[in-house]
Enzyme design. Structure first.
Site, PDB file in Angstrom:
ATOM      1  N   PHE A 189       3.971   1.740  -1.308  1.00 46.61           N
ATOM      2  CA  PHE A 189       4.220   2.297  -2.628  1.00 46.61           C
ATOM      3  C   PHE A 189       3.127   2.774  -3.657  1.00 46.61           C
ATOM      4  CE2 PHE A 189       5.851   0.142  -5.800  1.00 46.61           C
ATOM      5  CZ  PHE A 189       6.996   0.145  -6.436  1.00 46.61           C
ATOM      6  N   LYS A 206      22.399 -32.383 -17.795  1.00 46.08           N
ATOM      7  CA  LYS A 206      20.832 -32.372 -18.140  1.00 46.08           C
ATOM      8  C   LYS A 206      20.596 -32.984 -16.833  1.00 46.08           C
ATOM      9  CE  LYS A 206      20.071 -29.874 -21.291  1.00 46.08           C
ATOM     10  NZ  LYS A 206      18.468 -30.045 -22.262  1.00 46.08           N
ATOM     11  N   SER A 248      24.954 -21.721 -28.010  1.00 48.07           N
ATOM     12  CA  SER A 248      24.058 -22.678 -27.049  1.00 48.07           C
ATOM     13  C   SER A 248      25.219 -23.417 -25.997  1.00 48.07           C
ATOM     14  CB  SER A 248      23.735 -23.762 -28.063  1.00 48.07           C
ATOM     15  OG  SER A 248      22.585 -24.348 -27.588  1.00 48.07           O
ATOM     16  N   ASP A 271      15.251 -22.805 -16.964  1.00 43.35           N
ATOM     17  CA  ASP A 271      14.008 -22.593 -17.715  1.00 43.35           C
ATOM     18  C   ASP A 271      12.963 -22.375 -18.552  1.00 43.35           C
ATOM     19  OD1 ASP A 271      13.543 -24.868 -20.042  1.00 43.35           O
ATOM     20  OD2 ASP A 271      12.811 -26.187 -18.970  1.00 43.35           O
ATOM     21  N   CYS A 289     -24.520 -34.537 -21.724  1.00 41.57           N
ATOM     22  CA  CYS A 289     -25.991 -34.436 -22.390  1.00 41.57           C
ATOM     23  C   CYS A 289     -26.079 -34.922 -22.827  1.00 41.57           C
ATOM     24  CB  CYS A 289     -25.846 -32.838 -22.016  1.00 41.57           C
ATOM     25  SG  CYS A 289     -25.430 -32.161 -23.222  1.00 41.57           S
ATOM     26  N   CYS A 329     -21.530 -34.926 -25.939  1.00 36.01           N
ATOM     27  CA  CYS A 329     -21.112 -34.560 -24.764  1.00 36.01           C
ATOM     28  C   CYS A 329     -21.405 -36.002 -23.816  1.00 36.01           C
ATOM     29  CB  CYS A 329     -21.813 -33.551 -24.373  1.00 36.01           C
ATOM     30  SG  CYS A 329     -21.989 -33.044 -22.370  1.00 36.01           S
ATOM     31  N   LYS A 363      20.644 -24.951 -14.375  1.00 33.82           N
ATOM     32  CA  LYS A 363      19.631 -23.687 -15.463  1.00 33.82           C
ATOM     33  C   LYS A 363      18.686 -24.034 -15.387  1.00 33.82           C
ATOM     34  CE  LYS A 363      21.024 -25.056 -20.418  1.00 33.82           C
ATOM     35  NZ  LYS A 363      19.827 -26.051 -21.075  1.00 33.82           N
ATOM     36  N   LYS A 420      30.922 -23.648 -15.566  1.00 36.79           N
ATOM     37  CA  LYS A 420      31.420 -22.904 -16.349  1.00 36.79           C
ATOM     38  C   LYS A 420      32.721 -22.623 -15.316  1.00 36.79           C
ATOM     39  CE  LYS A 420      27.771 -20.478 -17.307  1.00 36.79           C
ATOM     40  NZ  LYS A 420      26.638 -19.255 -17.002  1.00 36.79           N
ATOM     41  N   TYR A 441      22.973 -14.619 -15.701  1.00 38.96           N
ATOM     42  CA  TYR A 441      23.863 -15.208 -16.019  1.00 38.96           C
ATOM     43  C   TYR A 441      25.614 -14.581 -16.198  1.00 38.96           C
ATOM     44  CZ  TYR A 441      22.428 -16.892 -19.882  1.00 38.96           C
ATOM     45  OH  TYR A 441      21.714 -17.588 -21.251  1.00 38.96           O
ATOM     46  N   TYR A 475       0.782  -1.137  -0.220  1.00 42.92           N
ATOM     47  CA  TYR A 475       0.567   0.398  -0.147  1.00 42.92           C
ATOM     48  C   TYR A 475       1.059   0.668  -0.304  1.00 42.92           C
ATOM     49  CZ  TYR A 475      -3.019   3.425   1.735  1.00 42.92           C
ATOM     50  OH  TYR A 475      -3.522   5.114   1.647  1.00 42.92           O
ATOM     51  N   CYS A 500     -19.447 -28.637 -25.837  1.00 42.92           N
ATOM     52  CA  CYS A 500     -20.745 -28.907 -25.677  1.00 42.92           C
ATOM     53  C   CYS A 500     -21.608 -27.903 -25.811  1.00 42.92           C
ATOM     54  CB  CYS A 500     -20.954 -29.848 -24.602  1.00 42.92           C
ATOM     55  SG  CYS A 500     -22.696 -29.863 -24.050  1.00 42.92           S
ATOM     56  N   CYS A 515     -26.853 -28.219 -20.070  1.00 40.02           N
ATOM     57  CA  CYS A 515     -26.075 -29.527 -19.663  1.00 40.02           C
ATOM     58  C   CYS A 515     -25.765 -29.364 -18.532  1.00 40.02           C
ATOM     59  CB  CYS A 515     -24.473 -29.342 -20.853  1.00 40.02           C
ATOM     60  SG  CYS A 515     -23.231 -30.692 -20.527  1.00 40.02           S
ATOM     61  N   GLU A 569      26.153 -23.168 -11.727  1.00 42.05           N
ATOM     62  CA  GLU A 569      24.974 -23.141 -11.705  1.00 42.05           C
ATOM     63  C   GLU A 569      23.750 -23.456 -12.273  1.00 42.05           C
ATOM     64  OE1 GLU A 569      25.351 -19.057 -14.033  1.00 42.05           O
ATOM     65  OE2 GLU A 569      27.219 -19.150 -14.387  1.00 42.05           O
TER      66      GLU A 569
HETATM   67  P1  AMP Z   1      19.544 -25.097 -25.124  1.00 42.41           P
HETATM   68  O1  AMP Z   1      19.389 -24.089 -25.242  1.00 42.41           O
HETATM   69  O2  AMP Z   1      19.929 -26.217 -24.383  1.00 42.41           O
HETATM   70  O3  AMP Z   1      21.370 -25.208 -26.067  1.00 42.41           O
HETATM   71  O4  AMP Z   1      21.154 -24.282 -23.904  1.00 42.41           O
HETATM   72  C1  AMP Z   1      21.760 -23.152 -23.617  1.00 42.41           C
HETATM   73  C2  AMP Z   1      20.425 -21.685 -23.026  1.00 42.41           C
HETATM   74  O5  AMP Z   1      20.390 -22.607 -21.778  1.00 42.41           O
HETATM   75  C3  AMP Z   1      21.218 -20.544 -23.092  1.00 42.41           C
HETATM   76  O6  AMP Z   1      21.197 -19.735 -24.290  1.00 42.41           O
HETATM   77  C4  AMP Z   1      20.541 -19.604 -22.047  1.00 42.41           C
HETATM   78  O7  AMP Z   1      19.913 -18.862 -22.406  1.00 42.41           O
HETATM   79  C5  AMP Z   1      20.501 -21.572 -21.145  1.00 42.41           C
HETATM   80  N1  AMP Z   1      20.426 -20.835 -19.748  1.00 42.41           N
HETATM   81  C6  AMP Z   1      19.780 -20.874 -18.408  1.00 42.41           C
HETATM   82  N2  AMP Z   1      20.858 -20.768 -17.739  1.00 42.41           N
HETATM   83  C7  AMP Z   1      21.884 -20.322 -17.847  1.00 42.41           C
HETATM   84  C8  AMP Z   1      23.228 -20.355 -16.721  1.00 42.41           C
HETATM   85  N3  AMP Z   1      23.253 -20.315 -15.780  1.00 42.41           N
HETATM   86  N4  AMP Z   1      24.095 -20.039 -18.165  1.00 42.41           N
HETATM   87  C9  AMP Z   1      24.327 -20.091 -19.332  1.00 42.41           C
HETATM   88  N5  AMP Z   1      23.477 -20.390 -19.454  1.00 42.41           N
HETATM   89  C10 AMP Z   1      21.973 -20.504 -19.211  1.00 42.41           C
HETATM   90 ZN    ZN Z   2     -23.011 -31.495 -22.160  1.00 42.35          ZN
END
Ligand code: AMP
Ligand code: ZN
Length: 664
Positions: free
Chosen positions: A34, A309, A80, A115, A406, A403, A113, A285, A222, A32, A421, A427, A111
């Site tokens: 804020f 992975k 990648s 998603d 019904c 359905c 990864k 890394k 990262y 609030y 449906c 229904c 680190e």
């Molecule tokens: P991939 O898409 O499987 O080739 O994985 C590469 C992607 O992993 C990179 O483009 C990053 O966007 C992602 N990623 C997620 N976490 C990390 C991280 N801690 N360090 C580097 N890449 C990361």
């Molecule tokens: Zn129905």
């Protein structure tokens, strides 16, 4: 303090609170407080447009619309990552590294990864200037406008940041945020999103940044790239980024040996389920940036980094039966009923099959042994069929044509994945579903009544639609299962009390498909009462701000159905609110109907927000840019010269604040 100083100090203060809240997860003031400060800043900025700042915290709410995302070359390519799946893989990698570096001890930073969707942010002089998606690694889309609405992305850095650099990260949705978004969608009769990653990445390409602002997106960083950064290791890089205000998860660990790396991997393979977001592995890394440089890149990925992975948690089990559920809007959802099996710590009995296409694509049949996987989805999903175990004489699944509740023949509209449906007024599941929605907290909020009571009342033939609730008597309700005099009385009183619920919530309660809370508010404001709304055509409806074709069509269809009209008429006769209240109406008129205004400059007697509100309350439209459709340009002091020229060029009349006020 001058106005400019006041604005600057508010901006600094709000930035700090954003950082505490969204980056450190440690707010020091209430939401609030804020909001009060943010509103104060908004007001000052509107009244003093000469102090505009592209990094102001007020810009976080979005609003700007991107029609086409511009393609931008990455200054530094986005690579990648190579993948590994075992300790052996990692040890092979270490050997390859040491062949290049010579026999030196190599240390690592581990680190998680994240998603989500990769992003590259460019900062100049501490300000965010650009945000670009990964695209094909060489070039991506400029999504700056949308990224600016993500509160954990700093618009202005602090500390000893370098003058220019790019920083890479991942845009994610937390599991909790994702679940909340889906709850809302389901409540509005929309299909839930499949998983957090796709939803996060889809969010970046939304045209309306205000919609992006509403999504609980986060940005986890990262890696920093640039020249003369004066950083020597990956681990230090993470610390630095954190100190400049970025959100960098603290789970990262500096590991001296591959054994330590494996411990990290094994720990997170188990504990990843406790994280607030999804991770599909660990990224390892080489810690020294000098070594990183020496190692360089292959055609596709850095030699100094490796993804490990996690195995997606997967089990196989028998699919006993495919059943079909009917939602309150008539949407059919196929469900796989499984032989119970343990997966990622919980017993799984059901899996989502999404729709007919999904079943056909995977050729899923009853009696099949299927592989079930748990990703970020709330319910696990079937990813494949174990064809080797398919029983003899099995037949492809015939998706139901009628359905299950019904018997009405199902329909499927073009471009939609879901079957429906169409028997919305006959229904049974749709009827109880709609009544349950009607009485729910955000709608009519009827006390003393829950979902089970609705089913019971329906089963006993006491209600067939939500209008019937208003003629229920205590005597009718009392004999029902688990009812007593007191609870029956509460129920009847609760129904009575709901008659004061304001129009916009009644409109939401009617359960018109795609008319969620926000849309209901917009429609109530635009049409003021149900009869005007009922009379509106699709073309008129889409001319209302934020009302799209899909919503318009659904509203028109609702009122084209005589059963719905009759129910609404009955509700009206019982005294429910079907128009805005006196108070809401008092400041409204149609005086500016059909006219579009552009507002520019600073005004004497009235703030800009107030002026815009006056226009809208009186039926006019506010637009941000001048076109041939603009009816008037309301000009204050210090108006932008380009607006003036454009208005003059198009022959748009320019009026003063006083002239405008006279129009009302
Ligand atoms: P991939 O898409 O499987 O080739 O994985 C590469 C992607 O992993 C990179 O483009 C990053 O966007 C992602 N990623 C997620 N976490 C990390 C991280 N801690 N360090 C580097 N890449 C990361
Ligand atoms: Zn129905």
């Amino acid at each position: 303090m001058t106005i400019q100083q006041k604005i600057t100090s508010l901006r600094d203060e709000l930035r700090e609170h954003n950082h505490n809240y969204y980056v450190l997860d440690n707010p020091t003031i209430s939401d609030y407080e804020f909001d009060v400060k943010l509103k104060e800043l908004q007001k000052l900025e509107e009244e003093n447009p000469e102090f505009y700042d592209e990094t102001s915290p007020t810009l976080r709410v979005g609003g700007a619309v991107t029609k086409n995302f511009e393609t931008i070359q990455h200054e530094h390519r986005m690579y990648s990552l190579d993948n590994s799946y075992s300790k052996d893989d990692l040890e092979d990698w270490e050997k390859r590294i040491q062949r290049i570096l010579g026999d030196v001890p190599v240390e690592y930073t581990c680190e998680l990864k994240y998603d989500g969707a990769s992003i590259s942010l460019t900062y100049e002089d501490g300000k965010l200037v650009r945000a670009v998606t990964r695209g094909d690694g060489y070039q991506g889309d400029d999504v700056t406008t949308n990224i600016k609405t993500i509160k954990s992305v700093p618009l202005q850095l602090k500390g000893d940041y370098p003058p220019k650099f790019d920083i890479r990260g991942e845009i994610i949705l937390t599991l909790e945020g994702f679940a909340k978004m889906n709850q809302e969608r389901i409540a509005n009769g929309e299909e839930p999103y499949m998983n957090p990653r796709n939803t996060a990445s889809g969010s970046l390409k939304l045209q309306d940044s205000a919609l992006v602002a509403e999504r609980p997106l986060e940005c986890l960083l990262y890696s920093i790239v640039g020249k003369n950064l004066e950083i020597t290791s990956q681990f230090e890089m993470l610390d630095k980024a954190r100190s400049w205000g970025f959100k960098v998860p603290t789970v990262a660990k500096h590991c001296k040996t591959t054994n330590e790396v494996m411990q990290f991997v094994e720990h997170w393979d188990v504990h990843r389920h406790d994280l607030p977001y999804e991770t599909d592995g660990v990224v390892i890394k080489v810690n020294s940036l000098r070594y990183q440089e020496e190692l360089g890149y292959t055609a596709k990925a850095p030699r100094w980094a490796m993804a490990y992975k996690f195995k997606a948690e997967q089990v196989s089990t028998v699919l006993n039966e495919i059943t079909y559920q009917v939602g309150r809007t008539g949407a059919i959802t196929p469900v796989a009923n499984l032989e119970p099996v343990l997966l990622a710590g919980t017993t799984v009995k059901r899996a989502s099959l999404h729709n007919a296409d999904q079943i056909e694509k995977l050729d899923i049949r009853e009696g099949d042994t299927v592989f079930v996987e748990k990703g970020g989805e709330i319910i696990p999903k079937i990813i494949a069929v174990d064809l080797g175990k398919r029983p003899e004489g099995s037949h492809p699944t015939q998706y139901i044509q009628h359905c299950p509740e019904c018997e009405t023949e199902l329909i499927r509209k073009e471009g939609e994945a879901q079957h429906f449906c169409p028997n919305d007024t006959g229904c049974p599941t749709q009827i109880t579903g709609r009544i349950q929605h009607f009485i729910s907290r955000k709608a009519m909020d009827i006390e003393g009544m829950g979902s089970e009571t609705v089913e019971l009342l329906f089963k006993e033939g006491l209600i067939a639609n939500y209008a019937d609730l208003y003629v229920l008597t205590k005597e009718q309700v009392m004999p029902l299962e688990r009812m007593a005099e007191k609870s029956a009385e509460n129920l009847v009183n609760g129904v009575e009390a709901s008659k004061t619920i304001p129009f916009e919530r009644v409109l939401f309660a009617l359960g018109i498909r795609y008319v969620g809370e926000t849309v209901a508010k917009k429609l109530a404001k635009a049409y003021k009462n149900i009869d005007a709304l009922k009379a509106a055509s699709e073309e008129e409806l889409v001319s209302v701000d934020e009302i799209g074709g899909r919503i318009a069509e659904s509203v028109v269809q609702f009122f084209a159905n005589p059963t719905n009209v009759k129910i609404v008429e009955r509700l009206k006769s019982y005294g429910l609110q079907f128009s805005l209240s006196e108070e809401q109406l008092e400041n409204q008129s149609d005086k500016l109907k059909g006219q579009t205004f552009v507002v520019s400059g600073v005004f004497e007697t009235i703030g800009r927000t107030e002026l815009k509100k006056l226009i809208e309350d009186n039926g006019g439209k506010v637009s941000s840019s001048i076109s041939s459709k603009t009816s008037f340009l309301v000009a204050g002091a210090n108006m932008g010269p380009s607006k003036k020229t454009k208005a003059e060029g198009l022959g748009v009349p320019i009026i003063s604040e006083q002239e405008f006020l006279k129009m009302l």
